[in-house]
Scaffold this motif. Structure first.
Motif, PDB file in Angstrom:
ATOM      1  N   TYR A   1       0.283  -0.902   0.007  1.00 36.83           N
ATOM      2  CA  TYR A   1      -0.142   0.565   0.285  1.00 36.83           C
ATOM      3  C   TYR A   1       0.927   1.022  -0.111  1.00 36.83           C
ATOM      4  O   TYR A   1       1.975   1.368   0.268  1.00 36.83           O
ATOM      5  N   GLY A   2       0.710   2.106  -1.148  1.00 35.06           N
ATOM      6  CA  GLY A   2       1.384   3.589  -0.819  1.00 35.06           C
ATOM      7  C   GLY A   2       1.001   4.959   0.353  1.00 35.06           C
ATOM      8  O   GLY A   2       2.635   4.706   0.219  1.00 35.06           O
ATOM      9  N   GLY A   3       0.078   4.571   1.393  1.00 29.40           N
ATOM     10  CA  GLY A   3       0.788   4.751   2.475  1.00 29.40           C
ATOM     11  C   GLY A   3       1.427   4.736   2.895  1.00 29.40           C
ATOM     12  O   GLY A   3       1.757   5.537   5.074  1.00 29.40           O
ATOM     13  N   GLY A   4       1.785   2.862   3.259  1.00 31.67           N
ATOM     14  CA  GLY A   4       2.214   2.294   4.599  1.00 31.67           C
ATOM     15  C   GLY A   4       1.425   1.442   5.216  1.00 31.67           C
ATOM     16  O   GLY A   4       0.170   1.330   4.404  1.00 31.67           O
ATOM     17  N   ARG A   5       2.296   0.492   6.174  1.00 31.33           N
ATOM     18  CA  ARG A   5       1.132  -0.527   6.721  1.00 31.33           C
ATOM     19  C   ARG A   5       1.846  -0.280   8.230  1.00 31.33           C
ATOM     20  O   ARG A   5       2.694   0.821   8.751  1.00 31.33           O
ATOM     21  N   TYR A   6       1.633  -1.619   9.245  1.00 30.98           N
ATOM     22  CA  TYR A   6       1.949  -0.814  10.521  1.00 30.98           C
ATOM     23  C   TYR A   6       2.379  -1.930  10.931  1.00 30.98           C
ATOM     24  O   TYR A   6       2.159  -3.064   9.964  1.00 30.98           O
ATOM     25  N   LEU A   7       3.354  -2.008  11.969  1.00 30.57           N
ATOM     26  CA  LEU A   7       3.821  -3.159  12.532  1.00 30.57           C
ATOM     27  C   LEU A   7       3.152  -3.468  14.354  1.00 30.57           C
ATOM     28  O   LEU A   7       3.016  -4.713  14.493  1.00 30.57           O
ATOM     29  N   ALA A   8       2.780  -2.183  14.057  1.00 35.57           N
ATOM     30  CA  ALA A   8       2.012  -1.866  16.116  1.00 35.57           C
ATOM     31  C   ALA A   8       1.332  -0.874  16.470  1.00 35.57           C
ATOM     32  O   ALA A   8       1.598  -0.350  15.575  1.00 35.57           O
ATOM     33  N   ASP A   9       0.148  -0.916  16.492  1.00 36.93           N
ATOM     34  CA  ASP A   9      -1.383  -0.408  17.029  1.00 36.93           C
ATOM     35  C   ASP A   9      -1.883  -1.262  18.519  1.00 36.93           C
ATOM     36  O   ASP A   9      -2.716  -2.062  18.226  1.00 36.93           O
ATOM     37  N   THR A  10      -1.602  -1.123  19.236  1.00 36.53           N
ATOM     38  CA  THR A  10      -1.581  -1.503  20.185  1.00 36.53           C
ATOM     39  C   THR A  10      -2.298  -1.054  21.326  1.00 36.53           C
ATOM     40  O   THR A  10      -3.865  -1.625  22.133  1.00 36.53           O
ATOM     41  N   ILE A  11      -3.546  -0.522  20.822  1.00 37.48           N
ATOM     42  CA  ILE A  11      -4.731   0.296  20.973  1.00 37.48           C
ATOM     43  C   ILE A  11      -5.713  -0.492  20.867  1.00 37.48           C
ATOM     44  O   ILE A  11      -6.799  -1.146  20.736  1.00 37.48           O
ATOM     45  N   LYS A  12      -5.162  -1.321  19.264  1.00 34.32           N
ATOM     46  CA  LYS A  12      -5.826  -2.510  17.995  1.00 34.32           C
ATOM     47  C   LYS A  12      -5.814  -3.951  19.078  1.00 34.32           C
ATOM     48  O   LYS A  12      -6.283  -4.506  18.095  1.00 34.32           O
ATOM     49  N   GLY A  13      -4.660  -3.487  20.029  1.00 34.18           N
ATOM     50  CA  GLY A  13      -4.498  -5.015  20.375  1.00 34.18           C
ATOM     51  C   GLY A  13      -3.656  -6.115  19.818  1.00 34.18           C
ATOM     52  O   GLY A  13      -3.139  -7.378  20.319  1.00 34.18           O
ATOM     53  N   THR A  14      -2.886  -5.015  18.928  1.00 30.20           N
ATOM     54  CA  THR A  14      -1.663  -5.605  18.368  1.00 30.20           C
ATOM     55  C   THR A  14      -0.457  -5.737  18.418  1.00 30.20           C
ATOM     56  O   THR A  14       0.842  -5.539  18.500  1.00 30.20           O
ATOM     57  N   PHE A  15      -0.215  -7.255  20.035  1.00 32.97           N
ATOM     58  CA  PHE A  15       0.412  -7.342  21.024  1.00 32.97           C
ATOM     59  C   PHE A  15       1.529  -8.251  20.407  1.00 32.97           C
ATOM     60  O   PHE A  15       1.227  -9.083  20.315  1.00 32.97           O
ATOM     61  N   GLY A  16       3.509  -7.516  20.491  1.00 37.19           N
ATOM     62  CA  GLY A  16       3.682  -8.534  20.014  1.00 37.19           C
ATOM     63  C   GLY A  16       4.088  -9.075  18.613  1.00 37.19           C
ATOM     64  O   GLY A  16       3.078  -8.342  17.865  1.00 37.19           O
ATOM     65  N   ARG A  17       4.494 -10.023  18.469  1.00 36.38           N
ATOM     66  CA  ARG A  17       4.582 -10.400  16.732  1.00 36.38           C
ATOM     67  C   ARG A  17       5.562  -9.604  16.313  1.00 36.38           C
ATOM     68  O   ARG A  17       6.710  -9.967  16.043  1.00 36.38           O
ATOM     69  N   GLY A  18       4.795  -7.981  15.476  1.00 36.92           N
ATOM     70  CA  GLY A  18       5.306  -7.301  15.492  1.00 36.92           C
ATOM     71  C   GLY A  18       6.459  -6.643  15.541  1.00 36.92           C
ATOM     72  O   GLY A  18       7.603  -6.179  15.426  1.00 36.92           O
ATOM     73  N   LEU A  19       6.116  -6.042  16.729  1.00 40.24           N
ATOM     74  CA  LEU A  19       6.778  -5.352  17.888  1.00 40.24           C
ATOM     75  C   LEU A  19       7.388  -6.311  18.996  1.00 40.24           C
ATOM     76  O   LEU A  19       6.331  -6.000  19.235  1.00 40.24           O
ATOM     77  N   THR A  20       8.251  -6.565  18.933  1.00 39.52           N
ATOM     78  CA  THR A  20       8.784  -6.984  21.095  1.00 39.52           C
ATOM     79  C   THR A  20       8.883  -6.531  21.332  1.00 39.52           C
ATOM     80  O   THR A  20      10.673  -5.809  21.156  1.00 39.52           O
ATOM     81  N   VAL A  21       8.729  -5.746  22.570  1.00 38.36           N
ATOM     82  CA  VAL A  21       9.222  -5.046  23.424  1.00 38.36           C
ATOM     83  C   VAL A  21       9.768  -5.858  24.947  1.00 38.36           C
ATOM     84  O   VAL A  21       9.040  -6.352  25.756  1.00 38.36           O
ATOM     85  N   ALA A  22      10.899  -6.268  25.481  1.00 36.25           N
ATOM     86  CA  ALA A  22      11.078  -6.706  26.688  1.00 36.25           C
ATOM     87  C   ALA A  22      12.597  -5.739  27.158  1.00 36.25           C
ATOM     88  O   ALA A  22      13.930  -5.904  27.116  1.00 36.25           O
ATOM     89  N   GLY A  23      12.213  -4.434  28.226  1.00 41.46           N
ATOM     90  CA  GLY A  23      13.389  -4.213  28.489  1.00 41.46           C
ATOM     91  C   GLY A  23      13.948  -3.593  27.428  1.00 41.46           C
ATOM     92  O   GLY A  23      13.532  -2.959  26.852  1.00 41.46           O
ATOM     93  N   ASP A  24      15.022  -3.163  27.570  1.00 40.71           N
ATOM     94  CA  ASP A  24      16.311  -2.498  26.662  1.00 40.71           C
ATOM     95  C   ASP A  24      15.815  -3.671  25.221  1.00 40.71           C
ATOM     96  O   ASP A  24      16.522  -2.813  24.261  1.00 40.71           O
ATOM     97  N   GLU A  25      15.488  -4.547  24.927  1.00 40.59           N
ATOM     98  CA  GLU A  25      16.054  -5.343  23.706  1.00 40.59           C
ATOM     99  C   GLU A  25      14.273  -4.698  22.976  1.00 40.59           C
ATOM    100  O   GLU A  25      13.247  -5.562  23.898  1.00 40.59           O
TER     101      GLU A  25
END
Length: 199
Positions: free
Chosen positions: A135-159
């Motif tokens: 898509y020309g406008g881009g894509r998302y890797l995370a939008d946690t308001i919509k429940g997209t926890f983990g998978r595309g973006l995983t945060v564990a401390g500084d990792e």
């Protein structure tokens, strides 16, 4: 069921889809795709219109490629000014705080915190496949308001790990009644990332 309850159910199912094992490798990605396609085909809050759902055969994806699951180094944001992304729709302007810069092998991305009620992490991006394969406008890797926890973006401390195999299109790709916040220029990558959902 009322529309608000349907939407709450949809968001619960999205969160479950992201959090339910398996979550790693091609097996996790395949299970995720199947769950996402069931939501698009069967749920009343699908971005697809009912007439389109009847002939829906699946979402187009690039093949899974482990090269697009990468560590990202956290860095201080380049600017502490609030970013306002206009949607042009009933949501109006989305206000975001720059949470961090993510230094990746493909370039730097800003990780945002949406500052509305409750807030949430938001990681939109646009790469060199945009307008041709994605898509020309881009894509998302995370939008946690919509429940997209983990998978595309995983945060564990500084990792931080980014898995572009889970990049997905905003709802406006599938239905013109949606007006979505798109990737700001600071999240445009010059590198093509042939992973995740296609146009």
């Amino acid at each position: 069921m009322g529309e608000g309850l349907e939407l709450a159910d949809y968001r619960r199912r999205v969160a479950e889809m992201y959090l339910t094992p398996p979550v790693d490798g091609v097996e996790g990605w395949t299970a995720f795709r199947a769950a996402r396609e069931r939501l698009f085909r069967d749920h009343p809050q699908s971005a697809l219109e009912p007439a389109t759902r009847a002939s829906f055969t699946g979402l187009p994806y690039f093949d899974y490629d482990r090269r697009y699951r990468v560590p990202a180094r956290l860095a201080a944001p380049s600017d502490d000014a609030e970013l306002v992304i206009e949607t042009g729709g009933e949501d109006g302007a989305i206000r975001c705080r720059r949470e961090a810069r993510l230094v990746t092998p493909f370039g730097e991305l800003t990780l945002f915190w949406i500052t509305g009620y409750g807030g949430g992490l938001f990681l939109p991006f646009r790469d060199a496949t945009a307008g041709r394969e994605t898509y020309g406008g881009g894509r998302y890797l995370a939008d946690t308001i919509k429940g997209t926890f983990g998978r595309g973006l995983t945060v564990a401390g500084d990792e931080v790990v980014l898995d572009f195999n889970y990049a997905y299109n905003p709802s406006c790709v599938y239905n013109s009644r949606y007006l979505c916040p798109l990737a700001p220029r600071e999240n445009w990558l010059a590198t093509p990332i042939p992973a995740g959902e296609r146009v």
